[in-house]
Design a protein around this motif. Sequence first.
Motif, PDB file in Angstrom:
ATOM      1  N   LEU A  14    -134.699 -27.022 -38.929  1.00  0.00           N
ATOM      2  CA  LEU A  14    -134.103 -25.913 -38.184  1.00  0.00           C
ATOM      3  C   LEU A  14    -132.800 -26.398 -37.566  1.00  0.00           C
ATOM      4  N   LEU A  15    -131.687 -25.806 -37.987  1.00  0.00           N
ATOM      5  CA  LEU A  15    -130.382 -26.255 -37.511  1.00  0.00           C
ATOM      6  C   LEU A  15    -129.701 -25.178 -36.668  1.00  0.00           C
ATOM      7  N   PRO A  16    -129.311 -25.505 -35.439  1.00  0.00           N
ATOM      8  CA  PRO A  16    -128.500 -24.579 -34.649  1.00  0.00           C
ATOM      9  C   PRO A  16    -127.103 -24.450 -35.254  1.00  0.00           C
ATOM     10  N   PRO A  17    -126.327 -23.473 -34.804  1.00  0.00           N
ATOM     11  CA  PRO A  17    -124.986 -23.288 -35.361  1.00  0.00           C
ATOM     12  C   PRO A  17    -124.097 -24.505 -35.095  1.00  0.00           C
ATOM     13  N   PRO A  18    -123.136 -24.773 -35.981  1.00  0.00           N
ATOM     14  CA  PRO A  18    -122.197 -25.880 -35.766  1.00  0.00           C
ATOM     15  C   PRO A  18    -121.154 -25.495 -34.721  1.00  0.00           C
ATOM     16  N   PRO A  19    -120.354 -26.456 -34.260  1.00  0.00           N
ATOM     17  CA  PRO A  19    -119.272 -26.125 -33.312  1.00  0.00           C
ATOM     18  C   PRO A  19    -118.217 -25.230 -33.940  1.00  0.00           C
ATOM     19  N   SER A  20    -117.956 -25.428 -35.224  1.00  0.00           N
ATOM     20  CA  SER A  20    -117.010 -24.595 -35.965  1.00  0.00           C
ATOM     21  C   SER A  20    -117.414 -24.654 -37.427  1.00  0.00           C
ATOM     22  N   VAL A  21    -116.710 -23.905 -38.277  1.00  0.00           N
ATOM     23  CA  VAL A  21    -117.084 -23.886 -39.689  1.00  0.00           C
ATOM     24  C   VAL A  21    -116.209 -24.813 -40.534  1.00  0.00           C
ATOM     25  N   PHE A  23    -115.520 -28.264 -42.441  1.00  0.00           N
ATOM     26  CA  PHE A  23    -116.450 -29.222 -43.021  1.00  0.00           C
ATOM     27  C   PHE A  23    -116.543 -30.486 -42.169  1.00  0.00           C
ATOM     28  N   ASP A  24    -115.445 -30.903 -41.578  1.00  0.00           N
ATOM     29  CA  ASP A  24    -115.471 -32.089 -40.726  1.00  0.00           C
ATOM     30  C   ASP A  24    -116.483 -31.943 -39.598  1.00  0.00           C
ATOM     31  N   GLN A  25    -116.545 -30.740 -38.996  1.00  0.00           N
ATOM     32  CA  GLN A  25    -117.505 -30.513 -37.918  1.00  0.00           C
ATOM     33  C   GLN A  25    -118.933 -30.476 -38.460  1.00  0.00           C
ATOM     34  N   PHE A  26    -119.114 -29.874 -39.611  1.00  0.00           N
ATOM     35  CA  PHE A  26    -120.435 -29.896 -40.249  1.00  0.00           C
ATOM     36  C   PHE A  26    -120.909 -31.333 -40.391  1.00  0.00           C
ATOM     37  N   ARG A  27    -120.028 -32.174 -40.903  1.00  0.00           N
ATOM     38  CA  ARG A  27    -120.424 -33.557 -41.162  1.00  0.00           C
ATOM     39  C   ARG A  27    -120.698 -34.316 -39.866  1.00  0.00           C
ATOM     40  N   THR A  28    -119.860 -34.097 -38.861  1.00  0.00           N
ATOM     41  CA  THR A  28    -120.011 -34.821 -37.598  1.00  0.00           C
ATOM     42  C   THR A  28    -121.361 -34.541 -36.956  1.00  0.00           C
ATOM     43  N   VAL A  29    -121.766 -33.265 -36.900  1.00  0.00           N
ATOM     44  CA  VAL A  29    -122.984 -32.937 -36.163  1.00  0.00           C
ATOM     45  C   VAL A  29    -124.243 -32.969 -37.025  1.00  0.00           C
ATOM     46  N   TYR A  30    -124.126 -32.669 -38.319  1.00  0.00           N
ATOM     47  CA  TYR A  30    -125.326 -32.555 -39.138  1.00  0.00           C
ATOM     48  C   TYR A  30    -125.669 -33.811 -39.934  1.00  0.00           C
ATOM     49  N   GLU A  31    -124.695 -34.650 -40.248  1.00  0.00           N
ATOM     50  CA  GLU A  31    -124.987 -35.809 -41.104  1.00  0.00           C
ATOM     51  C   GLU A  31    -126.046 -36.736 -40.499  1.00  0.00           C
ATOM     52  N   PRO A  32    -125.952 -37.114 -39.199  1.00  0.00           N
ATOM     53  CA  PRO A  32    -126.993 -37.998 -38.653  1.00  0.00           C
ATOM     54  C   PRO A  32    -128.389 -37.371 -38.714  1.00  0.00           C
ATOM     55  N   ILE A  33    -128.465 -36.054 -38.500  1.00  0.00           N
ATOM     56  CA  ILE A  33    -129.759 -35.374 -38.505  1.00  0.00           C
ATOM     57  C   ILE A  33    -130.331 -35.348 -39.918  1.00  0.00           C
ATOM     58  N   GLN A 191    -124.769 -34.487 -29.569  1.00  0.00           N
ATOM     59  CA  GLN A 191    -124.762 -33.354 -28.645  1.00  0.00           C
ATOM     60  C   GLN A 191    -123.546 -32.484 -28.949  1.00  0.00           C
ATOM     61  N   TRP A 192    -123.774 -31.180 -29.087  1.00  0.00           N
ATOM     62  CA  TRP A 192    -122.646 -30.289 -29.333  1.00  0.00           C
ATOM     63  C   TRP A 192    -122.958 -28.893 -28.812  1.00  0.00           C
ATOM     64  N   THR A 193    -121.927 -28.117 -28.641  1.00  0.00           N
ATOM     65  CA  THR A 193    -122.066 -26.719 -28.227  1.00  0.00           C
ATOM     66  C   THR A 193    -121.771 -25.837 -29.427  1.00  0.00           C
ATOM     67  N   PRO A 194    -122.727 -25.008 -29.827  1.00  0.00           N
ATOM     68  CA  PRO A 194    -122.487 -24.139 -30.992  1.00  0.00           C
ATOM     69  C   PRO A 194    -121.280 -23.233 -30.782  1.00  0.00           C
TER      70      PRO A 194
END
Length: 409
Positions: A14-21, A23-33, A191-194
């Motif tokens: 279950l993934l909350p929304p990213p900070p922005s759309v 790809f760099d932000q996708f990778r920053t917040v989702y890659e470790p998870i 940690q990020w704010t959607p």
Amino acid sequence: MPSDRITPPSALLLLPPPPSVSFDQFRTVYEPILSTVYANLLKALNGSNRTASLEIALSLPGLQSPSCQPPTRAFASLQRIVEHMYRLVGVICIERKIEMEAPGGIDSRVILLDFDSVRETTATATNPVPVERNGPIVDVKTLASSGRLWDSIFYPEIPVGQDLATAFSSFYTPTKDPNGGVPQSVPGSPQWTPGESLVVPGEPTKSLLHHSVILGGTFDHFHIGHKLLLTATALVLQPGGTGPSGQRRTITIGVTGDEMLKNKKYAQFLESWDERCRSTATFLTSIMDFEPPGTEPACIEQIYKPGPNGRQMVMKIGPGITLKMAQILDPYGPTITEEDLSALVVSQETRSGGAAVNQERAKRGWKQLEVFEVDVIQSGEVPSEDVEDFASKISSTDIRRRRMELAMI
């Protein structure tokens, strides 16, 4: 997740929304998870020759807002978000030497989750809100009530991740190991704010609802590029509860016939038409059919008729939805034999095909198809030494080449 098992391990993320759309932000917040979840699945595989499965439920604000309904209003934005997710899956798997959709590896599937923490407080197990059970966009209740067999459920260790997991748990009854019914936080999550307004609607058009959508392709040795195309096609189909009452919705997939592929490279390692159809149907069912347990299973009907596109595989993959796979023996397939079609999905690589199809339909005096273009999965974020490997994993030709090389060892 137990390792001494017969059935392949499976998980939901279950993934909350990213900070922005971006790809760099996708990778920053989702890659470790994702990396942590993949490590768990590989551990459960324990070196076996099975394929683990991971369903990635990506939550996005505004998915069901009036400005983004129906999903065709926001098609360009939504398909790009799905592309980003599958691109990230590819990048992670290449860098960590994880097989995709292959024995010993992980089969990842992306669905879009409509979740609003404020609205969800009014939709509890004792006060349900009616929902449509068709993907690839689903709400939390539909996903949790689908009866899918997950061994583990993960969410990132941030407040909005906890909110998402809590909402999911209020509807979820585990059907496997009860311990698998307790969502687990992924430790060390960034940690990020959607972000807000991540789904961008386009300009209104006259033709927004499509009850009959078509896509063509070979679909040999199923990979993430195919998954993106098919998910985009599902997004074009009109949502349940819209259009005339009782109207069936149809997705037609023109699957290239074996005869047209005789001159393909490494043709001896091509999958048969039936195999390619079944892979396509299995994937579309997994992202579209969220009916709860007890629902009548899908029935596949094989059809053989004389004439063009006469060989078909037809099945129902959800309430009011028919999936029809037709064997195509020319570049046009059903687009010039079935007048009732209203939309065509193409990739950037085959965009010229859309214009050619509409020219042929014009000659017949038929209505033009609305053409929806899907991005090609990019490899620009892969380290230079892995770019070739990344490209080969989303190329059916290269997959066949590797099968040939393995057969020669």
